[in-house]
Design a protein around this motif. Structure first.
Motif, PDB file in Angstrom:
ATOM      1  N   PHE A 283       0.850  -1.187   0.000  1.00  0.00           N
ATOM      2  CA  PHE A 283       0.000   0.000   0.000  1.00  0.00           C
ATOM      3  C   PHE A 283       0.888   1.239   0.000  1.00  0.00           C
ATOM      4  O   PHE A 283       1.888   1.301   0.724  1.00  0.00           O
ATOM      5  N   ALA A 284       0.519   2.225  -0.795  1.00  0.00           N
ATOM      6  CA  ALA A 284       1.412   3.350  -1.051  1.00  0.00           C
ATOM      7  C   ALA A 284       0.797   4.687  -0.653  1.00  0.00           C
ATOM      8  O   ALA A 284      -0.429   4.851  -0.631  1.00  0.00           O
ATOM      9  N   ARG A 285       1.672   5.615  -0.366  1.00  0.00           N
ATOM     10  CA  ARG A 285       1.317   7.012  -0.128  1.00  0.00           C
ATOM     11  C   ARG A 285       2.310   7.885  -0.888  1.00  0.00           C
ATOM     12  O   ARG A 285       3.368   7.410  -1.338  1.00  0.00           O
ATOM     13  N   THR A 286       1.988   9.165  -1.005  1.00  0.00           N
ATOM     14  CA  THR A 286       2.874  10.127  -1.644  1.00  0.00           C
ATOM     15  C   THR A 286       2.974  11.350  -0.742  1.00  0.00           C
ATOM     16  O   THR A 286       1.938  11.883  -0.316  1.00  0.00           O
ATOM     17  N   ALA A 287       4.180  11.797  -0.447  1.00  0.00           N
ATOM     18  CA  ALA A 287       4.363  12.980   0.391  1.00  0.00           C
ATOM     19  C   ALA A 287       3.990  14.234  -0.396  1.00  0.00           C
ATOM     20  O   ALA A 287       4.284  14.339  -1.591  1.00  0.00           O
ATOM     21  N   VAL A 288       3.361  15.190   0.287  1.00  0.00           N
ATOM     22  CA  VAL A 288       2.979  16.447  -0.365  1.00  0.00           C
ATOM     23  C   VAL A 288       4.021  17.539  -0.129  1.00  0.00           C
ATOM     24  O   VAL A 288       3.926  18.623  -0.708  1.00  0.00           O
ATOM     25  N   CYS A 289       5.013  17.260   0.737  1.00  0.00           N
ATOM     26  CA  CYS A 289       6.070  18.214   1.028  1.00  0.00           C
ATOM     27  C   CYS A 289       7.315  17.421   1.427  1.00  0.00           C
ATOM     28  O   CYS A 289       7.220  16.215   1.672  1.00  0.00           O
ATOM     29  N   THR A 297      15.456  11.977   3.545  1.00  0.00           N
ATOM     30  CA  THR A 297      14.547  13.033   3.110  1.00  0.00           C
ATOM     31  C   THR A 297      13.752  12.535   1.907  1.00  0.00           C
ATOM     32  O   THR A 297      14.332  12.219   0.861  1.00  0.00           O
ATOM     33  N   ILE A 298      12.448  12.473   2.091  1.00  0.00           N
ATOM     34  CA  ILE A 298      11.533  12.064   1.020  1.00  0.00           C
ATOM     35  C   ILE A 298      10.993  13.323   0.368  1.00  0.00           C
ATOM     36  O   ILE A 298      10.453  14.206   1.042  1.00  0.00           O
ATOM     37  N   GLU A 299      11.138  13.398  -0.933  1.00  0.00           N
ATOM     38  CA  GLU A 299      10.713  14.586  -1.661  1.00  0.00           C
ATOM     39  C   GLU A 299       9.245  14.486  -2.083  1.00  0.00           C
ATOM     40  O   GLU A 299       8.712  13.377  -2.234  1.00  0.00           O
ATOM     41  N   PRO A 300       8.589  15.628  -2.281  1.00  0.00           N
ATOM     42  CA  PRO A 300       7.191  15.602  -2.758  1.00  0.00           C
ATOM     43  C   PRO A 300       7.078  14.833  -4.062  1.00  0.00           C
ATOM     44  O   PRO A 300       7.941  14.935  -4.943  1.00  0.00           O
ATOM     45  N   GLY A 301       6.037  14.033  -4.177  1.00  0.00           N
ATOM     46  CA  GLY A 301       5.776  13.284  -5.391  1.00  0.00           C
ATOM     47  C   GLY A 301       6.403  11.915  -5.440  1.00  0.00           C
ATOM     48  O   GLY A 301       6.122  11.142  -6.357  1.00  0.00           O
ATOM     49  N   GLU A 302       7.243  11.578  -4.452  1.00  0.00           N
ATOM     50  CA  GLU A 302       7.879  10.264  -4.441  1.00  0.00           C
ATOM     51  C   GLU A 302       6.987   9.245  -3.740  1.00  0.00           C
ATOM     52  O   GLU A 302       6.406   9.525  -2.688  1.00  0.00           O
ATOM     53  N   ALA A 303       6.881   8.070  -4.338  1.00  0.00           N
ATOM     54  CA  ALA A 303       6.021   7.025  -3.789  1.00  0.00           C
ATOM     55  C   ALA A 303       6.657   6.407  -2.545  1.00  0.00           C
ATOM     56  O   ALA A 303       7.875   6.246  -2.462  1.00  0.00           O
ATOM     57  N   ILE A 304       5.795   6.049  -1.587  1.00  0.00           N
ATOM     58  CA  ILE A 304       6.228   5.455  -0.326  1.00  0.00           C
ATOM     59  C   ILE A 304       5.421   4.186  -0.099  1.00  0.00           C
ATOM     60  O   ILE A 304       4.188   4.222  -0.061  1.00  0.00           O
ATOM     61  N   ALA A 305       6.102   3.055   0.056  1.00  0.00           N
ATOM     62  CA  ALA A 305       5.422   1.789   0.354  1.00  0.00           C
ATOM     63  C   ALA A 305       5.380   1.584   1.862  1.00  0.00           C
ATOM     64  O   ALA A 305       6.389   1.706   2.555  1.00  0.00           O
ATOM     65  N   LEU A 306       4.185   1.269   2.362  1.00  0.00           N
ATOM     66  CA  LEU A 306       4.003   0.941   3.774  1.00  0.00           C
ATOM     67  C   LEU A 306       4.211  -0.562   3.930  1.00  0.00           C
ATOM     68  O   LEU A 306       3.342  -1.353   3.552  1.00  0.00           O
ATOM     69  N   ILE A 307       5.340  -0.959   4.487  1.00  0.00           N
ATOM     70  CA  ILE A 307       5.633  -2.388   4.598  1.00  0.00           C
ATOM     71  C   ILE A 307       5.020  -2.908   5.905  1.00  0.00           C
ATOM     72  O   ILE A 307       5.710  -3.116   6.910  1.00  0.00           O
TER      73      ILE A 307
END
Length: 392
Positions: A283-289, A297-307
């Motif tokens: 399941f994925a999310r995307t940071a808005v900032c 550091t996760i940049e805006p628009g990069e996909a993040i998988a919730l493991i």
């Protein structure tokens, strides 16, 4: 994008145990890990980080990408594809139909189905518990819950399983083709409810048709997307989890006999199995900032998988995380059903199916063991797709 080094490769071949070993390594060495695989994403592996990302829907949104690999080729499917507050009317319409009391009304039918599916396996002395039982049980239980015409269920099973296998094989064209078949089923079901309305207190599609947001009906295409999402989302986890449980019990005959002799232990065992073999990792999310997480550091628009499967084996939260511990003191903290506004609404229906299936498998056998190699799923799920068993 960047010159980041790849921390892990999600496309390497896996077996039943290897992903958990890899996530243990990442939790220790690189808890927020980067990969170029499956379209490139960050993998969040520690419990507190996963919980934070799942709970903070303002910073980490689901409307850009909700799963890895990205499979939404055929339109948006609420509520998972929308963020609050847009997703709320869809959850509000469905949640009352997924209450604990409502879920338990389907237990007798689930038990009847399980016994019928087990009978030919018992008579042959075994079979594939995923292919012959757990791929069918959730389809029929969800079919009952969705009040789908019975003669549609075989088509739903075949189309749903074809879509799931296409996702696991990472075949975009096949994903799109099979998803479109499921959209056709969703449109047909909505048309049927327009022609023959049902009680919205009992029928999910009728509840969605009756739902209003700011005084207006839900948009037609998003309504179709919701029904399409519901048709499949309840199939995968029970299928994989029943297989996972049977693998574990084949390896731990003492636990198998303990549960067989005392079925009252099964609900507590189910919770520990859910923690130990959480069936989701993509399941994925995307940071808005820009966000600092786990020293990265996760940049805006990069996909993040919730493991989730890794979070539930986090040593900082669950001591001896790779062990099955019945009545684990903090078992209620597990994240198998997610957290935040997108937590699983079908939690009670899922638990009921796992409980009934395990009760019936144990009651129908005096012992079972693996009789061949286990075939495992790929992203976004984690666990068994094929579990051949020998029954005694």
């Amino acid at each position: 994008m960047t010159d980041r080094l790849q921390d892990f490769d999600p496309e390497l071949p896996e077996d039943f145990d290897s992903p958990h070993a890899e996530y243990a390594r990442l939790r220790q060495q690189c808890p927020v890990a980067w990969t170029e695989g499956l379209g490139s994403f960050w993998a969040v592996t520690r419990y507190e980080d996963v919980k934070r990302v799942a709970s903070d829907s303002a910073t980490f949104i689901t409307s850009v990408q909700n799963v890895i690999p990205k499979v939404a080729y055929t339109g948006r499917r609420p509520p998972l594809h929308l963020d609050p507050p847009e997703h709320t009317p869809y959850r509000k319409a469905l949640n009352p139909l997924l209450s604990l009391d409502r879920a338990e009304t389907f237990a007798p039918r689930a038990r009847e189905l399980t016994r019928a599916l087990l009978a030919p396996m018992v008579s042959r002395g075994g079979g594939d518990i995923c292919v012959e039982l757990s791929s069918y049980l959730p389809v029929h239980v969800f079919g009952e819950w969705m009040r789908i015409p019975e003669d549609w269920l075989d088509t739903l099973h075949d189309n749903g399983r074809a879509f799931i296998l296409a996702v696991h094989s990472n075949k975009p064209e096949v994903m799109k083709e099979t998803s479109l078949r499921l959209y056709d089923m969703a449109r047909a079901l909505i048309a049927l409810r327009h022609e023959h309305p049902q009680d919205p207190a009992l029928d999910p599609t009728s509840a969605l048709l009756q739902a209003r947001h700011e005084g207006e009906p839900l948009p037609d295409e998003l309504l179709v997307g919701t029904v399409r999402q519901v048709l499949v989302v309840g199939m995968v986890a029970p299928m994989v989890m029943i297989g996972n449980i049977c693998v574990h019990l084949s390896r731990d005959k003492a636990l198998q006999q303990k549960l067989r002799c005392d079925p009252s232990l099964i609900p507590a065992a189910i919770e520990e199995f859910l923690r130990l073999y959480t069936p989701y990792r993509g399941f994925a999310r995307t940071a808005v900032c820009p966000v600092d997480l786990g020293g990265r550091t996760i940049e805006p628009g990069e996909a993040i998988a919730l493991i989730y499967a890794s979070a539930n084996r986090d040593e900082a939260v669950f001591p001896n995380p790779d062990e099955f511990i019945l009545d684990r003191p903090n078992i209620a903290q597990h994240l198998a059903f997610g957290r935040g506004p997108h937590n699983c609404p079908g939690i009670h229906l899922g638990r009921m199916q796992l409980r009934v299936a395990l009760e019936e498998i144990l009651a129908a056998t005096s012992e079972f063991e693996l009789s061949g190699p286990v075939t495992v799923s790929r992203w976004p799920e984690i666990g068994a797709l094929s579990v051949p068993l020998r029954f005694a």
